[in-house]
Design a protein around this motif. Structure first.
Motif, PDB file in Angstrom:
ATOM      1  N   GLY A   1       0.788  -1.146  -0.183  1.00 57.54           N
ATOM      2  CA  GLY A   1       0.051  -0.077   0.050  1.00 57.54           C
ATOM      3  C   GLY A   1       0.866   1.112  -0.068  1.00 57.54           C
ATOM      4  N   SER A   2       1.730   1.388   0.927  1.00 58.31           N
ATOM      5  CA  SER A   2       2.533   2.477   0.991  1.00 58.31           C
ATOM      6  C   SER A   2       4.040   1.787   1.688  1.00 58.31           C
ATOM      7  CB  SER A   2       2.228   3.686   1.633  1.00 58.31           C
ATOM      8  OG  SER A   2       1.915   3.311   2.890  1.00 58.31           O
ATOM      9  N   ALA A   3       5.094   2.554   1.367  1.00 59.41           N
ATOM     10  CA  ALA A   3       6.462   2.037   1.935  1.00 59.41           C
ATOM     11  C   ALA A   3       6.885   3.637   2.116  1.00 59.41           C
ATOM     12  CB  ALA A   3       7.092   1.175   1.216  1.00 59.41           C
ATOM     13  N   ALA A   4       7.112   3.956   3.583  1.00 55.00           N
ATOM     14  CA  ALA A   4       7.827   5.159   3.865  1.00 55.00           C
ATOM     15  C   ALA A   4       9.293   4.572   4.375  1.00 55.00           C
ATOM     16  CB  ALA A   4       7.311   5.856   4.918  1.00 55.00           C
ATOM     17  N   LEU A   5      10.380   5.006   3.488  1.00 50.49           N
ATOM     18  CA  LEU A   5      11.875   4.690   4.078  1.00 50.49           C
ATOM     19  C   LEU A   5      12.687   5.808   4.372  1.00 50.49           C
ATOM     20  CD1 LEU A   5      12.013   2.297   0.887  1.00 50.49           C
ATOM     21  CD2 LEU A   5      11.547   1.479   3.310  1.00 50.49           C
ATOM     22  N   ALA A   6      13.648   5.723   5.174  1.00 48.86           N
ATOM     23  CA  ALA A   6      14.540   6.754   5.452  1.00 48.86           C
ATOM     24  C   ALA A   6      16.031   5.825   5.806  1.00 48.86           C
ATOM     25  CB  ALA A   6      14.126   7.623   6.695  1.00 48.86           C
ATOM     26  N   PHE A   7      16.959   6.495   5.485  1.00 48.30           N
ATOM     27  CA  PHE A   7      18.188   5.914   5.456  1.00 48.30           C
ATOM     28  C   PHE A   7      19.357   6.397   6.264  1.00 48.30           C
ATOM     29  CE2 PHE A   7      16.043   4.852   1.910  1.00 48.30           C
ATOM     30  CZ  PHE A   7      16.308   3.395   1.568  1.00 48.30           C
ATOM     31  N   GLY A   8      19.916   5.654   7.007  1.00 49.22           N
ATOM     32  CA  GLY A   8      21.068   6.370   8.043  1.00 49.22           C
ATOM     33  C   GLY A   8      22.424   6.038   7.367  1.00 49.22           C
ATOM     34  N   GLY A   9      23.399   6.940   7.639  1.00 43.75           N
ATOM     35  CA  GLY A   9      24.950   6.280   7.257  1.00 43.75           C
ATOM     36  C   GLY A   9      25.322   6.733   5.826  1.00 43.75           C
ATOM     37  N   LEU A  10      24.584   7.344   5.101  1.00 37.84           N
ATOM     38  CA  LEU A  10      24.567   7.396   3.454  1.00 37.84           C
ATOM     39  C   LEU A  10      24.825   8.882   3.292  1.00 37.84           C
ATOM     40  CD1 LEU A  10      21.748   5.397   1.757  1.00 37.84           C
ATOM     41  CD2 LEU A  10      23.921   4.586   2.747  1.00 37.84           C
ATOM     42  N   ALA A  11      24.429   9.965   4.113  1.00 34.70           N
ATOM     43  CA  ALA A  11      24.515  11.263   3.476  1.00 34.70           C
ATOM     44  C   ALA A  11      24.783  12.159   4.857  1.00 34.70           C
ATOM     45  CB  ALA A  11      23.262  11.600   2.792  1.00 34.70           C
ATOM     46  N   HIS A  12      24.719  13.527   4.309  1.00 33.65           N
ATOM     47  CA  HIS A  12      24.799  14.457   5.238  1.00 33.65           C
ATOM     48  C   HIS A  12      23.480  14.727   6.044  1.00 33.65           C
ATOM     49  CE1 HIS A  12      25.809  18.935   6.384  1.00 33.65           C
ATOM     50  NE2 HIS A  12      26.813  18.474   6.663  1.00 33.65           N
ATOM     51  N   LYS A  13      22.365  13.937   6.011  1.00 31.73           N
ATOM     52  CA  LYS A  13      21.116  13.983   6.382  1.00 31.73           C
ATOM     53  C   LYS A  13      20.592  12.711   6.320  1.00 31.73           C
ATOM     54  CE  LYS A  13      17.769  15.749   3.909  1.00 31.73           C
ATOM     55  NZ  LYS A  13      17.024  16.359   3.161  1.00 31.73           N
ATOM     56  N   PRO A  14      19.478  12.464   7.358  1.00 35.03           N
ATOM     57  CA  PRO A  14      18.780  11.127   6.875  1.00 35.03           C
ATOM     58  C   PRO A  14      18.236  11.299   5.585  1.00 35.03           C
ATOM     59  CG  PRO A  14      18.104  12.267   9.184  1.00 35.03           C
ATOM     60  CD  PRO A  14      18.944  13.206   8.413  1.00 35.03           C
ATOM     61  N   TRP A  15      18.604  10.116   4.731  1.00 35.58           N
ATOM     62  CA  TRP A  15      18.322  10.177   3.286  1.00 35.58           C
ATOM     63  C   TRP A  15      16.902   9.556   3.079  1.00 35.58           C
ATOM     64  CZ3 TRP A  15      20.866  12.729  -0.176  1.00 35.58           C
ATOM     65  CH2 TRP A  15      20.760  12.447  -1.481  1.00 35.58           C
ATOM     66  N   HIS A  16      16.196  10.283   2.424  1.00 35.45           N
ATOM     67  CA  HIS A  16      15.194   9.466   1.778  1.00 35.45           C
ATOM     68  C   HIS A  16      14.908   9.957   0.275  1.00 35.45           C
ATOM     69  CE1 HIS A  16      13.565  14.002   2.320  1.00 35.45           C
ATOM     70  NE2 HIS A  16      12.682  13.447   1.350  1.00 35.45           N
ATOM     71  N   ASP A  17      14.014   9.374  -0.300  1.00 34.06           N
ATOM     72  CA  ASP A  17      13.913   9.382  -1.709  1.00 34.06           C
ATOM     73  C   ASP A  17      12.542   9.018  -2.253  1.00 34.06           C
ATOM     74  OD1 ASP A  17      13.935   9.180  -4.502  1.00 34.06           O
ATOM     75  OD2 ASP A  17      16.125   8.431  -4.801  1.00 34.06           O
ATOM     76  N   PRO A  18      11.726  10.071  -2.567  1.00 29.81           N
ATOM     77  CA  PRO A  18      10.286   9.962  -2.673  1.00 29.81           C
ATOM     78  C   PRO A  18      10.105   9.082  -3.843  1.00 29.81           C
ATOM     79  CG  PRO A  18      10.796  12.285  -2.406  1.00 29.81           C
ATOM     80  CD  PRO A  18      12.125  11.421  -2.232  1.00 29.81           C
ATOM     81  N   ARG A  19      10.961   9.036  -5.108  1.00 30.38           N
ATOM     82  CA  ARG A  19      10.670   8.208  -6.168  1.00 30.38           C
ATOM     83  C   ARG A  19      10.964   6.761  -5.814  1.00 30.38           C
ATOM     84  NH1 ARG A  19      15.834   9.145  -9.544  1.00 30.38           N
ATOM     85  NH2 ARG A  19      16.874   8.665  -7.500  1.00 30.38           N
ATOM     86  N   VAL A  20      11.582   6.402  -4.655  1.00 34.71           N
ATOM     87  CA  VAL A  20      11.436   4.860  -4.268  1.00 34.71           C
ATOM     88  C   VAL A  20      10.329   4.365  -3.639  1.00 34.71           C
ATOM     89  CG1 VAL A  20      12.770   3.209  -3.040  1.00 34.71           C
ATOM     90  CG2 VAL A  20      14.229   5.051  -4.030  1.00 34.71           C
ATOM     91  N   GLU A  21       9.699   5.464  -3.042  1.00 30.86           N
ATOM     92  CA  GLU A  21       8.476   5.107  -2.105  1.00 30.86           C
ATOM     93  C   GLU A  21       7.473   5.041  -3.232  1.00 30.86           C
ATOM     94  OE1 GLU A  21       9.659   7.235   1.950  1.00 30.86           O
ATOM     95  OE2 GLU A  21       8.743   8.717   0.566  1.00 30.86           O
ATOM     96  N   GLN A  22       7.449   5.841  -4.450  1.00 28.51           N
ATOM     97  CA  GLN A  22       6.382   5.833  -5.371  1.00 28.51           C
ATOM     98  C   GLN A  22       6.602   4.531  -6.107  1.00 28.51           C
ATOM     99  OE1 GLN A  22       7.133   9.490  -7.402  1.00 28.51           O
ATOM    100  NE2 GLN A  22       6.416  10.564  -5.724  1.00 28.51           N
ATOM    101  N   LEU A  23       7.906   4.119  -6.256  1.00 32.55           N
ATOM    102  CA  LEU A  23       7.986   3.052  -7.145  1.00 32.55           C
ATOM    103  C   LEU A  23       7.431   1.624  -6.284  1.00 32.55           C
ATOM    104  CD1 LEU A  23       9.936   1.518  -9.347  1.00 32.55           C
ATOM    105  CD2 LEU A  23      11.362   0.910  -7.675  1.00 32.55           C
ATOM    106  N   LEU A  24       7.619   1.423  -5.181  1.00 34.36           N
ATOM    107  CA  LEU A  24       7.099   0.563  -4.426  1.00 34.36           C
ATOM    108  C   LEU A  24       5.696   0.474  -4.209  1.00 34.36           C
ATOM    109  CD1 LEU A  24       9.965   0.542  -1.565  1.00 34.36           C
ATOM    110  CD2 LEU A  24       9.583  -1.282  -3.392  1.00 34.36           C
ATOM    111  N   ALA A  25       5.011   1.725  -4.161  1.00 39.99           N
ATOM    112  CA  ALA A  25       3.605   1.637  -3.943  1.00 39.99           C
ATOM    113  C   ALA A  25       2.582   0.908  -4.639  1.00 39.99           C
ATOM    114  CB  ALA A  25       3.214   3.204  -3.676  1.00 39.99           C
ATOM    115  N   GLY A  26       1.692   0.014  -4.438  1.00 39.86           N
ATOM    116  CA  GLY A  26       0.697  -0.523  -5.447  1.00 39.86           C
ATOM    117  C   GLY A  26       1.425  -1.722  -5.966  1.00 39.86           C
TER     118      GLY A  26
END
Lengths: 327, 170
Positions: free
Chosen positions: A254-279
């Motif tokens: 239905g939906s996948a909210a994702l965030a990533f640590g250790g990858l960047a200067h901030k907690p990383w998120h990528d709405p494109r990835v979340e959109q890709l997974l949804a549905g």
């Protein structure tokens, strides 16, 4: 440690005035005092905000939760509603530091903790974050723990925390009081900055602003998990971490909210990835597509090249677990 | 400004840079609390503040105004050891002993946290009752290093003290 004047503000307004004039706030102190001993931080005035009324965990009118800035990490992870309704947050907090440190460290302070880049914490080394214009020792140097996404020619440091990664997955907001007494809220997802050519700025806080709370939206439900990969099994920073809040809708995501640590200067998120997974129906092929998209612009610096495949594997493992074990 | 240490009121009037650790050792002569790394990494300086374990090296004495601190000197006496202290002796939970005051203060804090139902990173269930298995104890004590490597005996000592406490309470 350099000498400083110790101050206690009369109230939030007074704190804002002192901070606007260049003083530094101290709450738990676990990161700031450590950096002051190393003279990475050398404030001439320290404002002890621990007596300000910024504690407590309380429900909000819309069914969410407000976590006061001075709530300790331990108290937040132990709160019954947080454990029940926001388990990814409790799990992320428990994955960081130690019980001793979490008993002192606060919600606001955790958001503001600074990078653990070796060059930032060593005043004999160049570092654009600590001393703008001095260069970056990590580029071409030792960079095993450094960023693979969103880095710049000036800085490849990572944001080190776990708590904020979970907050980014939960779409939490940071409540901030301005020195003029008004307040604003900033999504956790945009609270921390990318380094660009001003890596000395970790986040969007302006002079005189004080974090007063973190606001959680109503419970998202679904499967929540925090998967952290580190060099030892306890008390170590993340090499890669994934916070996931995944809701299934029958056989599809239905939906996948994702965030990533250790990858960047901030907690990383990528709405494109979340959109890709949804549905979509969960499958390893889908998860690899998600990883391809996430890592499209990933760039290793040498010692941290391993983080690119490690991120893919950690994402796959997280998505398999959160969606019920696709293969 | 004033704080209570092991039940006794102490005045602090020193340099604001003074850590709680340095105040305990140099200002109060309570040298049971040890300085290891002075950066919150080793746990040798662990004390209880208002009943919760903290690294005394990473807080300023002046910030502890009005708080109640318990150090190893406030836990048991040579003639009447705390059950944790007795168990550390019985199980050889140390070699050089430098980390031991921090280990015992930390274990005290851990038992209280577990009694309050606080989960840890290795807990399967965030909401259930806490059972302090060896795995749980290792995770919860990971902020206390022992360079002699007495870890397995430390886990045994804590396990025994915990069980003795349960029997006593039953």
């Amino acid at each position: 440690m350099r000498p400083f004047q110790y101050m206690r503000p009369e109230g939030l307004d007074h704190a804002g005035q002192l901070l606007r004039d260049g003083a530094r706030p101290i709450a738990g102190g676990t990161n700031l005092l450590d950096l002051m001993k190393l003279e990475v931080e050398a404030p001439d005035r320290l404002v002890d905000i621990n007596r300000l009324p910024l504690g407590g965990i309380a429900p909000t009118d819309d069914g969410g939760v407000r976590i006061g800035a001075l709530v300790t990490n331990s108290a937040c992870a132990a709160d019954l509603q947080i454990r029940r309704d926001y388990p990814v947050l409790a799990r992320a907090i428990l994955a960081g530091a130690t019980f001793q440190l979490r008993n002192m460290a606060t919600t606001g302070g955790n958001l503001c903790q600074r990078t653990r880049c070796y060059y930032f914490t060593n005043i004999d080394q160049p570092c654009n974050k600590r001393q703008p214009g001095s260069g970056c020792g990590a580029i071409g140097g030792h960079n095993r723990i450094h960023a693979i996404l969103g880095a710049s020619d000036a800085c490849i440091a990572t944001y080190p925390g776990d708590m904020a990664v979970a907050l980014a997955a939960l779409h939490a907001d940071v409540e901030i009081e301005r020195p003029d007494g008004t307040s604003r809220t900033v999504p956790v997802r945009t609270f921390h900055r990318l380094p660009g050519d001003t890596p000395d700025l970790d986040n969007v806080l302006e002079a005189g602003e004080v974090i007063t709370a973190v606001i959680l939206p109503p419970p998202a439900g679904g499967t929540q998990l925090y998967r952290k990969v580190r060099d030892r099994s306890s008390y170590a920073f993340a090499l890669v971490s994934v916070a996931a809040v995944v809701r299934m809708d029958g056989d599809t995501i239905g939906s996948a909210a994702l965030a990533f640590g250790g990858l960047a200067h901030k907690p990383w998120h990528d709405p494109r990835v979340e959109q890709l997974l949804a549905g979509q129906r969960p499958s390893d092929a889908l998860f690899h597509q998600a990883a391809d998209l996430l890592l499209e612009d990933a760039e290793g610096q040498g010692e941290n090249d391993f983080k690119i495949p490690l991120t893919r594997r950690t994402l796959l493992a997280s998505l398999r677990e959160a969606t019920g074990g696709a293969a | 400004m004033q704080l209570t240490i092991n039940g006794t009121a102490h005045e602090f009037t020193g340099d604001p840079r003074t850590s709680l650790l340095d105040f305990l050792r140099d200002g109060c002569g309570l040298t049971g609390t040890k300085k290891g790394c002075d950066h919150g990494q080793c746990g040798a300086c662990t004390v209880l503040v208002n009943g919760q374990r903290v690294n005394s090296c990473l807080t300023l004495a002046i910030m502890q105004d009005g708080h109640a601190v318990t150090t190893i000197e406030g836990i048991g006496t040579p003639d009447a050891l705390d059950p944790l202290q007795a168990a550390f002796v019985r199980h050889d939970g140390y070699q050089c002993g430098y980390c031991t005051p921090g280990q015992i203060c930390s274990a005290k804090g851990m038992l209280a946290e577990a009694a309050n139902g606080w989960a840890s990173f290795v807990s399967d269930n965030l909401e259930g009752q806490v059972e302090l298995s060896a795995e749980e104890i290792r995770e919860r004590m990971s902020g206390n290093l022992c360079r002699c490597g007495a870890y397995s005996n430390i886990v045994d000592a804590i396990t025994e003290a915990m069980q003795a406490e349960k029997v006593g309470a039953a």
